[in-house]
Enzyme design. Structure first.
Site, short mmCIF file in Angstrom:
data_model
loop_
_atom_site.label_atom_id
_atom_site.label_comp_id
_atom_site.label_asym_id
_atom_site.label_seq_id
_atom_site.Cartn_x
_atom_site.Cartn_y
_atom_site.Cartn_z
N HIS A 1 -1.19 -11.96 -8.99
CA HIS A 1 -1.25 -10.98 -9.77
C HIS A 1 -0.01 -11.36 -10.87
O HIS A 1 0.29 -10.28 -11.70
CB HIS A 1 -0.67 -9.97 -9.14
CG HIS A 1 -1.48 -9.35 -8.04
ND1 HIS A 1 -1.24 -9.92 -6.65
CD2 HIS A 1 -2.81 -8.73 -7.86
CE1 HIS A 1 -2.53 -9.34 -5.96
NE2 HIS A 1 -3.18 -8.78 -6.55
N CYS B 1 -4.36 -14.45 -2.97
CA CYS B 1 -5.71 -13.57 -3.15
C CYS B 1 -6.52 -14.28 -3.81
O CYS B 1 -6.51 -15.23 -4.47
CB CYS B 1 -5.15 -11.96 -3.68
SG CYS B 1 -6.31 -10.71 -3.06
N GLU C 1 -17.93 -16.44 -6.57
CA GLU C 1 -18.23 -14.86 -6.52
C GLU C 1 -18.69 -14.43 -7.98
O GLU C 1 -18.45 -13.07 -8.39
CB GLU C 1 -17.09 -13.93 -5.88
CG GLU C 1 -16.86 -14.62 -4.59
CD GLU C 1 -15.73 -13.75 -3.79
OE1 GLU C 1 -15.30 -12.77 -4.23
OE2 GLU C 1 -15.18 -14.03 -2.65
N TRP D 1 -12.36 1.27 1.33
CA TRP D 1 -12.35 1.35 -0.31
C TRP D 1 -13.78 2.05 -0.73
O TRP D 1 -14.17 1.89 -1.98
CB TRP D 1 -12.22 0.07 -0.77
CG TRP D 1 -10.94 -0.79 -0.55
CD1 TRP D 1 -9.91 -0.09 0.03
CD2 TRP D 1 -10.63 -1.97 -0.60
NE1 TRP D 1 -8.86 -0.87 0.11
CE2 TRP D 1 -9.16 -2.11 -0.40
CE3 TRP D 1 -11.27 -3.13 -1.38
CZ2 TRP D 1 -8.79 -3.45 -0.45
CZ3 TRP D 1 -10.73 -4.20 -1.45
CH2 TRP D 1 -9.24 -4.56 -1.03
N LYS E 1 0.82 -1.17 -0.01
CA LYS E 1 0.25 0.00 0.09
C LYS E 1 0.81 1.45 -0.03
O LYS E 1 1.87 1.38 0.69
CB LYS E 1 -0.99 0.05 1.32
CG LYS E 1 -1.83 -1.12 1.50
CD LYS E 1 -2.97 -1.42 0.28
CE LYS E 1 -3.71 -2.71 0.80
NZ LYS E 1 -4.90 -2.71 -0.28
N HIS F 1 -9.07 -12.68 5.91
CA HIS F 1 -8.26 -12.61 4.80
C HIS F 1 -7.51 -11.26 4.71
O HIS F 1 -8.21 -10.20 4.83
CB HIS F 1 -8.89 -12.80 3.42
CG HIS F 1 -7.95 -12.54 2.23
ND1 HIS F 1 -6.84 -13.26 2.05
CD2 HIS F 1 -8.15 -11.73 1.21
CE1 HIS F 1 -6.11 -12.67 0.77
NE2 HIS F 1 -7.13 -11.68 0.42
N SER G 1 -12.79 -15.72 -5.12
CA SER G 1 -13.27 -15.47 -6.41
C SER G 1 -12.52 -16.25 -7.43
O SER G 1 -11.45 -16.68 -7.43
CB SER G 1 -13.09 -14.03 -6.76
OG SER G 1 -11.55 -13.57 -6.83
#
Length: 729
Positions: free
Chosen positions: A666, A698, A456, A533, A103, A613, A405
């Protein structure tokens, strides 16, 4: 009023209208665009940005634009990495050699973390802007400053920060040889810095400032030793006077050098609400007495806001109180005109927020008041729950699962769009979602995973999905903001009291559970992440908003349990990210952030297993607070950090379950079985094997099925090999 007030703005989003930035870069990745076509498209996009600046303010930076990330650009500029072309460049962003993501301060933007193994730097002027700068007579060349770059990079332990900084500064000096004026971003000045670090900063800028006109920018909070910047050879200092309340106190107490310009950040760069003219005018009058040379600016980069309100179909009562990035430019311009005596305050007054009459719910406020008096810890203790859950779930050693997801393939996005546009009815849309859930359950069972997810497919975004189903929150149609690289999300707007009128996710979870005998996780996004968010109302505390969300999620969890769901995951990737930059303010923030999480789960049965998570967090900073949270298993990123993240848990003697993120989602690279096994074996040296889970780092929504299918099989095979090595298979 003074007629000398000028304006400056910075950080305007590069996303473009309709996310054109995203589609240009991803078009290059997919081979649909050549490098020449990509450069041409991005240059056109940059021209639009520069024109937007020029239409509204007197001056602005040039060179902010990036092919992916400015920290990576800076690393290339000073020779930390080499990239001969864009293929080399993007290998550092995605793929097997990708740099870790984390971040950017306490925002939801993620940057690539350069790894500095030696304090040796070399000038590479091309990567200063990647050839994407558009010259303009009112533009000032932009750089991330050397102190912030080094402070936010990963530095090998054997390398001393002072030596590295001085070596880096010498390269910056070379880069500035032909640059008489520069915008230098140094937001790291608002962190908790030691006296030695501040002295180093002074030493660097005394050298860099010789014969240069440096405009030094800080933002997101206050500079603790602000007067130490006064003697530096900088032409101006940019201060955040919205989030940096102590900056205002210092200005009132210490004044400001009469030979410098104060670039006064009095228009928020992070809040979508229109300015409150009366309060801004009052602030202006305070600082004008202390800093006669003033420039009006945004308080922090505008990249945290959507590009524009144009075309948004929001309720009138809400829309008239909002201003996105381009509207903020106009606010800065109008504010300066009014303060110069050239315009009427009526232009700025408008509606500056949402009234209590819009979105009020007295029952919700009553529930929050009662919740504050509750005991919010699960009973019995974790170790007792662990034994109960082991017998209840009957899972093997090294159980496997995913974060939630699965790929959001074109057919999923097209069907969702058609449903939203009214081209298909609800019955047909739900039938499509059920078909996708069936496929996902079949794939997971064939891969022999242990705890399954429904995929999801009905969710556009992990926050937006819940915002659309909760009262008191609005969503936009095109309010995109960059999260990292080309990844975009649309922050919802919390304007009123939040409540749940019916099931949020229950129907899809129950349908999935009905297809398998294996446990299917109920999946929820936690209150702190929904806050972080989203754009949040300013008329009540964030703590109270978090409790409102938590109580709505508690109702959903109760329905999960009453319908037989045995495992529930609550995602809080923003838990660390949202923490104040000053550690002295942490206890207050984390006390309510932990309590909000615990409010959701404090009343669940001991046999119900709660997963938390998080990803890309500095766990060593927050381990004390994690131990106060009533989860049973925490899933974390471990792939890009190569397992280094476990040091924080080892040092603490962490007893709860840990789901190792052994798969970098990613990246398009499919992880090898051997690599996964090696990572888990390394973890076993410091964590009890009975506490280890295996999962991706993730969600898999951005990946393609051609990557996901072998990845799932490899993950299950890694678990089997590990079980055999322990005699459990």
């Amino acid at each position: 009023m003074s007629r000398e007030i000028r304006t400056y703005a910075y950080g305007l989003p590069r996303i473009g209208r309709d996310r054109s930035y995203k589609f240009l870069v991803e078009g290059f990745w997919s081979g649909k665009l050549s490098e020449e076509e990509l450069r041409k498209g991005l240059l056109n996009l940059e021209r639009e940005r520069i024109q937007a600046y020029a239409d509204s303010v007197d001056a602005f930076p040039i060179g902010e634009f990036s092919f992916y990330d400015k920290m990576l650009d800076t690393a290339l500029m000073v020779g930390v990495y080499k990239a001969e072309d864009l293929n080399d460049y993007y290998r550092l962003c995605r793929g097997k050699d990708a740099l870790p993501l984390t971040k950017w301060f306490n925002t939801n933007y993620h940057y690539l973390v350069p790894r500095i193994d030696k304090a040796c730097f070399k000038k590479n002027a091309f990567w200063r802007d990647g050839g994407l700068s558009i010259s303009h007579p009112n533009g000032i060349p932009y750089l991330i400053g050397p102190f912030t770059f080094l402070k936010l990079s990963w530095l090998k332990e054997s390398i001393g920060f002072p030596d590295a900084l001085m070596n880096l500064a010498s390269v910056y000096k070379e880069l500035l040889d032909d640059t008489p004026e520069v915008h230098m971003d140094e937001p790291a000045l608002v962190l908790d810095l030691t006296e030695e670090e501040m002295k180093l900063f002074q030493e660097v800028y005394r050298e860099l400032g010789k014969g240069k006109k440096i405009h030094l920018f800080t933002y997101y909070d206050s500079v603790d030793r602000l007067p130490l910047l006064y003697d530096l050879p900088s032409a101006s200092i940019g201060l955040d006077l919205v989030h940096g309340k102590r900056n205002i106190e210092t200005l009132e107490r210490e004044g400001f050098p009469p030979n410098k310009t104060l670039i006064a950040g009095i228009v928020s760069g992070r809040s979508p609400w229109r300015i409150h003219f009366d309060s801004v005018l009052s602030l202006f009058e305070k600082i004008k007495k202390k800093a006669p040379k003033l420039v009006i600016s945004n308080a922090s980069p505008l990249l945290h806001l959507p590009l524009t309100l144009e075309g948004e179909g929001l309720p009138f009562e809400l829309k008239e109180g909002l201003a996105f990035a381009q509207e903020k430019l106009r606010e800065i311009s109008l504010l300066a005109r009014v303060l110069r005596g050239e315009g009427s305050a009526d232009e700025l007054q408008g509606k500056t927020g949402v009234s209590d009459a819009f979105g009020i719910n007295l029952e919700v406020r009553k529930r929050v008041k009662e919740a504050k008096a509750e005991l919010t810890h699960r009973i019995p203790s974790y170790l007792e729950r662990k034994n109960i859950q082991r017998d209840h779930l009957n899972l093997p050693l090294f159980p496997t699962t995913t974060i939630g997801s699965f790929p959001q393939t074109p057919d999923v996005r097209e069907k969702r769009k058609a449903y939203r546009e009214g081209k298909i009815n609800q019955k047909d849309y739900e039938a499509f979602i059920k078909k996708k859930i069936k496929e996902a359950i079949r794939i997971q069972e064939e891969a022999e995973l242990d705890v399954l997810v429904h995929g999801e497919f009905e969710r556009s975004d992990m926050v937006e999905f819940f915002a659309e189903r909760l009262s008191g929150i609005a969503t936009t149609s095109n309010g995109w903001v960059l999260s990292y690289g080309t990844r975009c999300y649309r922050p919802p707007i919390i304007y009123g009291d939040i409540s749940r009128s019916g099931p949020l996710t229950l129907n899809e979870i129950l349908f999935a559970q009905g297809l398998t005998k294996k446990p299917v996780k109920g999946m929820l996004t936690g209150p702190t992440t929904i806050l972080a968010w989203s754009f949040v109302r300013e008329d009540i505390s964030e703590e109270d908003v978090a409790y409102q969300i938590a109580l709505a999620l508690r109702d959903e969890v109760r329905e999960y349990e009453s319908n037989g769901i045995k495992v529930i995951q609550i995602d809080e990737p923003a838990f660390r990210e949202k923490a104040p930059l000053k550690k002295g303010e942490w206890n207050n923030y984390f006390s309510w952030a932990v309590r909000a999480y615990n409010l959701i789960v404090s009343q669940v049965r001991p046999e119900t297993q709660i997963h938390l998570h998080m990803c890309y967090s500095k766990f060593e900073d927050i381990i004390d607070y994690l131990e106060e949270m009533d989860f049973d298993v925490i899933s974390i990123e471990a792939s890009r950090s190569k397992g280094e993240v476990l040091k924080a848990f080892e040092a603490r003697g962490f007893e709860k379950g840990i789901g190792l993120g052994v798969w970098d989602v990613h990246s398009e690279v499919v992880p090898e079985v051997e690599d996964m096994v090696t990572m888990v074996e390394r973890a076993e040296k410091v964590i009890d094997p009975t506490n280890l889970w295996i999962n991706p780092d993730c969600g898999l929504k951005t990946r393609a099925w051609k990557e996901v299918l072998p990845g799932l099989r490899n993950m299950a095979e890694a678990a089997k090999r590990l079980r055999r090595s322990h005699g459990n298979l």
